[in-house]
Design a protein around this motif. Structure first.
Motif, PDB file in Angstrom:
ATOM      1  N   VAL A 116      -6.507  -2.838 -15.042  1.00 55.38           N
ATOM      2  CA  VAL A 116      -5.848  -3.262 -13.521  1.00 55.38           C
ATOM      3  C   VAL A 116      -6.496  -2.266 -12.653  1.00 55.38           C
ATOM      4  O   VAL A 116      -6.620  -2.518 -11.379  1.00 55.38           O
ATOM      5  N   VAL A 117      -6.793  -0.944 -13.014  1.00 56.60           N
ATOM      6  CA  VAL A 117      -7.457  -0.144 -12.141  1.00 56.60           C
ATOM      7  C   VAL A 117      -8.739  -0.455 -11.662  1.00 56.60           C
ATOM      8  O   VAL A 117      -8.944  -0.641 -10.539  1.00 56.60           O
ATOM      9  N   GLU A 118      -9.568  -1.117 -12.435  1.00 59.58           N
ATOM     10  CA  GLU A 118     -10.746  -1.851 -12.039  1.00 59.58           C
ATOM     11  C   GLU A 118     -10.644  -2.889 -11.171  1.00 59.58           C
ATOM     12  O   GLU A 118     -11.520  -2.967 -10.247  1.00 59.58           O
ATOM     13  N   ARG A 119      -9.784  -3.673 -11.435  1.00 57.49           N
ATOM     14  CA  ARG A 119      -9.374  -5.009 -10.660  1.00 57.49           C
ATOM     15  C   ARG A 119      -9.029  -4.506  -9.266  1.00 57.49           C
ATOM     16  O   ARG A 119      -9.459  -4.810  -8.196  1.00 57.49           O
ATOM     17  N   LEU A 120      -8.044  -3.466  -9.122  1.00 62.11           N
ATOM     18  CA  LEU A 120      -7.584  -2.818  -7.830  1.00 62.11           C
ATOM     19  C   LEU A 120      -8.646  -2.242  -6.981  1.00 62.11           C
ATOM     20  O   LEU A 120      -9.138  -2.308  -5.861  1.00 62.11           O
ATOM     21  N   ARG A 121      -9.581  -1.219  -7.715  1.00 63.09           N
ATOM     22  CA  ARG A 121     -10.554  -0.691  -7.212  1.00 63.09           C
ATOM     23  C   ARG A 121     -11.516  -1.635  -6.551  1.00 63.09           C
ATOM     24  O   ARG A 121     -12.182  -1.591  -5.350  1.00 63.09           O
ATOM     25  N   ALA A 149       0.257   1.965  -5.906  1.00 56.44           N
ATOM     26  CA  ALA A 149       0.284   0.984  -6.802  1.00 56.44           C
ATOM     27  C   ALA A 149       0.981   1.494  -8.047  1.00 56.44           C
ATOM     28  O   ALA A 149       0.404   2.531  -8.557  1.00 56.44           O
ATOM     29  N   ASP A 150       1.717   0.973  -8.894  1.00 61.67           N
ATOM     30  CA  ASP A 150       2.178   1.246 -10.051  1.00 61.67           C
ATOM     31  C   ASP A 150       1.470   0.373 -11.036  1.00 61.67           C
ATOM     32  O   ASP A 150       1.581  -0.708 -11.281  1.00 61.67           O
ATOM     33  N   VAL A 151       0.669   1.043 -12.113  1.00 62.67           N
ATOM     34  CA  VAL A 151      -0.287   0.498 -12.790  1.00 62.67           C
ATOM     35  C   VAL A 151       0.464   0.356 -14.115  1.00 62.67           C
ATOM     36  O   VAL A 151       0.647   1.582 -14.700  1.00 62.67           O
ATOM     37  N   PRO A 152       0.516  -0.704 -14.979  1.00 66.69           N
ATOM     38  CA  PRO A 152       0.870  -0.489 -16.361  1.00 66.69           C
ATOM     39  C   PRO A 152      -0.026   0.180 -17.221  1.00 66.69           C
ATOM     40  O   PRO A 152      -1.244  -0.018 -17.254  1.00 66.69           O
ATOM     41  N   TRP A 171       5.540   4.126  -8.521  1.00 68.50           N
ATOM     42  CA  TRP A 171       4.943   4.299 -10.028  1.00 68.50           C
ATOM     43  C   TRP A 171       5.757   5.118 -10.972  1.00 68.50           C
ATOM     44  O   TRP A 171       6.828   5.947 -10.306  1.00 68.50           O
ATOM     45  N   ASP A 172       5.709   4.732 -12.105  1.00 65.92           N
ATOM     46  CA  ASP A 172       6.346   5.417 -13.196  1.00 65.92           C
ATOM     47  C   ASP A 172       5.307   6.426 -13.965  1.00 65.92           C
ATOM     48  O   ASP A 172       5.758   7.546 -14.207  1.00 65.92           O
ATOM     49  N   SER A 173       4.160   5.918 -14.182  1.00 65.40           N
ATOM     50  CA  SER A 173       3.371   6.838 -14.887  1.00 65.40           C
ATOM     51  C   SER A 173       1.776   7.002 -14.428  1.00 65.40           C
ATOM     52  O   SER A 173       1.081   7.647 -14.216  1.00 65.40           O
ATOM     53  N   VAL A 174       1.272   5.902 -14.187  1.00 67.20           N
ATOM     54  CA  VAL A 174       0.148   5.615 -13.509  1.00 67.20           C
ATOM     55  C   VAL A 174      -0.148   5.132 -12.039  1.00 67.20           C
ATOM     56  O   VAL A 174       0.500   4.112 -11.843  1.00 67.20           O
ATOM     57  N   GLY A 175      -0.231   5.954 -11.292  1.00 69.48           N
ATOM     58  CA  GLY A 175      -0.237   5.801  -9.740  1.00 69.48           C
ATOM     59  C   GLY A 175      -1.501   5.994  -9.180  1.00 69.48           C
ATOM     60  O   GLY A 175      -2.356   6.788  -9.431  1.00 69.48           O
TER      61      GLY A 175
END
Length: 185
Positions: A123-128, A113-116, A78-82
């Motif tokens: 994306v967080v909800e999809r991964l979760r 995961a590196d989330v945009p 990740w760059d900023s949201v991990g």
């Protein structure tokens, strides 16, 4: 040894590596948000043992062994949201292709995961949701303040009511680390 393949083939490759019973020290993957996934398998031991197991894995992965680690080995993606994602080994492929780059141990079911930032809530909800459906968990480890304000960092946690009662019992005025833990505890 390494193999690059489309995300929809990774599950079959991982199953083949497990079935080979080569006892790898690590089975790592690097999956960009789009495109092919790289699977890397590390075997260690005596020279003869490594040679035998590497030969068997070469057949499964369809490529020659190499002594070089990929440049991404051992690094968070990740760059900023991990996020940290955990699932049973057979369900690792369920976490790919959901709008985030994913990297980590396919051999233990612990991935990162590196989330945009721009699409973080979705994306967080999809991964979760994918992790929970697979019998695992997903937590946000790092995010800028703007994302932290709109995203649940912890997700669903069993036993939250009990945790709140313990917090109330030992910290009735809620002075210690207020709001920093799951459920705003």
């Amino acid at each position: 040894m390494r193999r690059t393949a489309p995300a929809d083939r990774i599950g079959a490759l991982l199953a083949a590596v497990r079935a080979e019973q080569a006892v790898p020290s690590a089975v790592e993957l690097d999956a960009p948000a789009e495109g092919e996934v790289t699977l890397a398998v590390l075997v260690e031991g005596t020279a003869a043992g490594v040679r035998d197991r590497a030969a068997r894995l070469e057949k499964v992965l369809g490529g020659p062994a190499t002594d070089e680690f990929p440049p991404w080995w051992g690094r968070y993606p990740w760059d900023s949201v991990g996020m940290k994602l955990t699932v049973p080994l057979s369900r690792v492929p369920d976490l790919l292709g959901l709008g985030a780059a994913v990297r980590g141990s396919a051999g233990t079911g612990v991935l990162y995961a590196d989330v945009p930032v721009a699409s973080a809530p979705a994306v967080v909800e999809r991964l979760r949701a994918a992790a929970v459906r697979a019998g695992g968990h997903a937590v946000v480890l790092t995010a800028p303040p703007a994302v932290r304000e709109v995203v649940d960092m912890w997700g669903p946690v069993a036993g939250l009511a009990l945790m709140r009662r313990v917090k109330d019992r030992f910290d009735p005025e809620h002075r210690f680390a207020p709001g920093r833990f799951v459920g705003g505890i």
